[in-house]
Design a protein around this motif. Structure first.
Motif, PDB file in Angstrom:
ATOM      1  N   HIS A   6      34.850  29.177  38.640  1.00 30.21           N
ATOM      2  CA  HIS A   6      36.093  29.786  38.167  1.00 30.21           C
ATOM      3  C   HIS A   6      37.290  29.173  38.883  1.00 30.21           C
ATOM      4  CE1 HIS A   6      39.304  32.792  38.025  1.00 30.21           C
ATOM      5  NE2 HIS A   6      38.738  33.264  36.922  1.00 30.21           N
ATOM      6  N   GLU A   7      37.226  29.135  40.215  1.00 30.71           N
ATOM      7  CA  GLU A   7      38.338  28.612  40.991  1.00 30.71           C
ATOM      8  C   GLU A   7      38.569  27.125  40.732  1.00 30.71           C
ATOM      9  OE1 GLU A   7      40.402  30.829  43.186  1.00 30.71           O
ATOM     10  OE2 GLU A   7      39.431  31.714  41.447  1.00 30.71           O
ATOM     11  N   ALA A   8      37.486  26.386  40.534  1.00 27.94           N
ATOM     12  CA  ALA A   8      37.612  24.953  40.273  1.00 27.94           C
ATOM     13  C   ALA A   8      38.325  24.700  38.944  1.00 27.94           C
ATOM     14  CB  ALA A   8      36.230  24.302  40.247  1.00 27.94           C
ATOM     15  N   LEU A   9      37.973  25.459  37.926  1.00 25.06           N
ATOM     16  CA  LEU A   9      38.613  25.286  36.623  1.00 25.06           C
ATOM     17  C   LEU A   9      40.089  25.647  36.692  1.00 25.06           C
ATOM     18  CD1 LEU A   9      35.787  26.676  34.314  1.00 25.06           C
ATOM     19  CD2 LEU A   9      36.661  24.336  34.327  1.00 25.06           C
ATOM     20  N   VAL A  10      40.420  26.731  37.377  1.00 28.73           N
ATOM     21  CA  VAL A  10      41.825  27.103  37.528  1.00 28.73           C
ATOM     22  C   VAL A  10      42.582  25.989  38.249  1.00 28.73           C
ATOM     23  CG1 VAL A  10      43.427  28.728  38.612  1.00 28.73           C
ATOM     24  CG2 VAL A  10      41.368  29.578  37.476  1.00 28.73           C
ATOM     25  N   GLU A  11      41.949  25.420  39.277  1.00 29.35           N
ATOM     26  CA  GLU A  11      42.591  24.368  40.061  1.00 29.35           C
ATOM     27  C   GLU A  11      42.886  23.133  39.206  1.00 29.35           C
ATOM     28  OE1 GLU A  11      44.190  23.447  43.850  1.00 29.35           O
ATOM     29  OE2 GLU A  11      43.387  25.288  42.988  1.00 29.35           O
ATOM     30  N   LEU A  12      41.973  22.787  38.301  1.00 25.49           N
ATOM     31  CA  LEU A  12      42.196  21.627  37.434  1.00 25.49           C
ATOM     32  C   LEU A  12      43.441  21.827  36.579  1.00 25.49           C
ATOM     33  CD1 LEU A  12      38.603  20.723  36.146  1.00 25.49           C
ATOM     34  CD2 LEU A  12      39.914  19.623  37.960  1.00 25.49           C
ATOM     35  N   PHE A  13      43.564  23.002  35.987  1.00 24.49           N
ATOM     36  CA  PHE A  13      44.719  23.266  35.126  1.00 24.49           C
ATOM     37  C   PHE A  13      46.000  23.399  35.945  1.00 24.49           C
ATOM     38  CE2 PHE A  13      41.356  24.104  32.165  1.00 24.49           C
ATOM     39  CZ  PHE A  13      41.894  23.828  30.917  1.00 24.49           C
ATOM     40  N   LYS A  14      45.870  23.834  37.179  1.00 21.95           N
ATOM     41  CA  LYS A  14      47.053  23.948  38.036  1.00 21.95           C
ATOM     42  C   LYS A  14      47.523  22.571  38.502  1.00 21.95           C
ATOM     43  CE  LYS A  14      46.999  27.302  40.963  1.00 21.95           C
ATOM     44  NZ  LYS A  14      46.658  28.139  42.143  1.00 21.95           N
ATOM     45  N   ASN A  15      46.569  21.711  38.849  1.00 18.29           N
ATOM     46  CA  ASN A  15      46.928  20.384  39.351  1.00 18.29           C
ATOM     47  C   ASN A  15      47.475  19.469  38.268  1.00 18.29           C
ATOM     48  OD1 ASN A  15      46.127  21.095  41.909  1.00 18.29           O
ATOM     49  ND2 ASN A  15      44.143  20.079  41.803  1.00 18.29           N
ATOM     50  N   ARG A  16      47.088  19.720  37.015  1.00 18.86           N
ATOM     51  CA  ARG A  16      47.602  18.933  35.896  1.00 18.86           C
ATOM     52  C   ARG A  16      48.205  19.917  34.889  1.00 18.86           C
ATOM     53  NH1 ARG A  16      47.031  13.850  33.845  1.00 18.86           N
ATOM     54  NH2 ARG A  16      47.169  13.580  31.584  1.00 18.86           N
ATOM     55  N   PRO A  17      49.462  20.293  35.056  1.00 23.43           N
ATOM     56  CA  PRO A  17      50.049  21.323  34.191  1.00 23.43           C
ATOM     57  C   PRO A  17      50.017  20.989  32.703  1.00 23.43           C
ATOM     58  CG  PRO A  17      51.397  20.997  36.148  1.00 23.43           C
ATOM     59  CD  PRO A  17      50.354  19.907  36.147  1.00 23.43           C
ATOM     60  N   THR A  18      49.987  19.706  32.358  1.00 23.42           N
ATOM     61  CA  THR A  18      49.927  19.343  30.943  1.00 23.42           C
ATOM     62  C   THR A  18      48.546  19.540  30.335  1.00 23.42           C
ATOM     63  OG1 THR A  18      49.431  17.035  31.504  1.00 23.42           O
ATOM     64  CG2 THR A  18      51.763  17.616  31.181  1.00 23.42           C
ATOM     65  N   LEU A  19      47.537  19.815  31.177  1.00 29.00           N
ATOM     66  CA  LEU A  19      46.160  19.899  30.684  1.00 29.00           C
ATOM     67  C   LEU A  19      45.996  21.006  29.649  1.00 29.00           C
ATOM     68  CD1 LEU A  19      43.262  18.834  30.899  1.00 29.00           C
ATOM     69  CD2 LEU A  19      42.898  20.394  32.825  1.00 29.00           C
ATOM     70  N   ALA A  20      46.647  22.138  29.851  1.00 28.74           N
ATOM     71  CA  ALA A  20      46.527  23.241  28.888  1.00 28.74           C
ATOM     72  C   ALA A  20      47.030  22.818  27.514  1.00 28.74           C
ATOM     73  CB  ALA A  20      47.296  24.463  29.386  1.00 28.74           C
ATOM     74  N   ALA A  21      48.180  22.142  27.487  1.00 28.97           N
ATOM     75  CA  ALA A  21      48.731  21.681  26.211  1.00 28.97           C
ATOM     76  C   ALA A  21      47.844  20.597  25.596  1.00 28.97           C
ATOM     77  CB  ALA A  21      50.147  21.138  26.418  1.00 28.97           C
TER      78      ALA A  21
END
Length: 289
Positions: A6-21
């Motif tokens: 869970h924390e790793a996935l959140v970290e990925l999206f946090k470190n690359r803010p464009t990833l969600a888009a």
């Protein structure tokens, strides 16, 4: 307590803010507005919901004149949670009210069963208002084996390893990650390397470990801590398994004591003792091996 995945996935999206888009547009086929920047915003929704409840991540896409063009509420879901069909709508409404822009819910999971659970339409009870979460599961994550693509988007190749690392593509994904790793700062290289290695199938992991260096050890404190916890849990369960396999009754208080131990040396000693004692309660009676 959130799991390491869970924390790793959140970290990925946090470190690359464009990833969600990127995942909304590229993986799920949902249009996103033109934007010049993606910003991680506070996910604390304390104005409406209790302070111990907050979205995992809120990303705001910034458009012309620095105005919010769209907000994306990112929620990592690894197990069923009866509260989520109620609070997800709150997260959306509060984020939309705060940033005054269209808002979408992106649920991320590594479990195909959770894709089905999270995708179910949520009837809010208000006529015409049904929330259907947008869900990114393993099937929607791209298989990244191109080193150049990995260099351009390191978080995407890590996400790819987490989703497809057990498949035949695992080795190629791992090699692609190595191309990206050189361009990362030390902390991200350590954490991402551990995530990729722990996600790959055994054959791919051996190949990647040999490529990186002989006798690869987990590099980040984050991963080392998690691995230690996993080893402790496994050894505690081994103590109980030996006792039960020998037909010995394990009292509840003894079971709790064993499972509460965080001392690897103690657990190793108990494993040896479990094979010798005639009564499970004798396990704690001797400090010797």
């Amino acid at each position: 307590m959130p799991s390491v995945t869970h924390e790793a996935l959140v970290e990925l999206f946090k470190n690359r803010p464009t990833l969600a888009a990127e995942m909304l547009h590229d993986a799920l086929g949902h249009p996103v507005p033109a934007f010049t920047e993606a910003r991680v915003k506070s996910s604390d929704l304390a104005e409406i919901v209790p302070s111990d409840r907050r979205a995992d991540l809120v990303v705001v896409l910034v458009g012309e004149q620095q105005r919010p063009a769209m907000a994306i509420v990112v929620e990592v879901q690894l197990g069923t949670d009866p509260d989520k069909p109620y609070v997800w709508l709150v997260y959306l409404a509060q984020t939309r009210a705060r940033h005054r822009c269209p808002t979408r819910l992106l649920v991320v999971t590594t479990d195909p069963e959770m894709v089905r659970w999270s995708s179910r339409p949520i009837d809010t009870g208000h006529p015409g208002l049904t929330l259907t979460p947008l869900v990114l599961g393993p099937g929607g994550v791209p298989v990244v084996t191109d080193p150049e693509q990995a260099k351009a988007a390191p978080e995407v190749v890590v996400l790819s390893a987490m989703a497809h690392g057990q498949s035949d593509a695992g080795e190629a994904i791992g090699v692609a990650f190595l191309a990206a790793a050189a361009g990362l700062d030390e902390e991200r290289r350590a954490v991402y390397g551990d995530l990729v290695l722990s996600s790959l199938n055994a054959a791919a992991r051996r190949t990647l470990e040999a490529t990186m260096k002989a006798g690869y050890e987990f590099q980040s404190e984050f991963a080392r801590s998690y691995v230690a916890k996993g080893e402790i849990k496994a050894k505690a369960q081994a103590v109980l398994a030996v006792l039960e396999a020998r037909g010995l009754e394990v009292p509840a208080e003894l079971r709790e004591r064993v499972l509460a131990s965080t001392d690897l040396a103690e657990l190793d000693r108990w494993i040896r003792r479990a094979a010798l004692v005639s009564d499970a309660r004798e396990l704690l009676a001797t400090t010797g091996s």
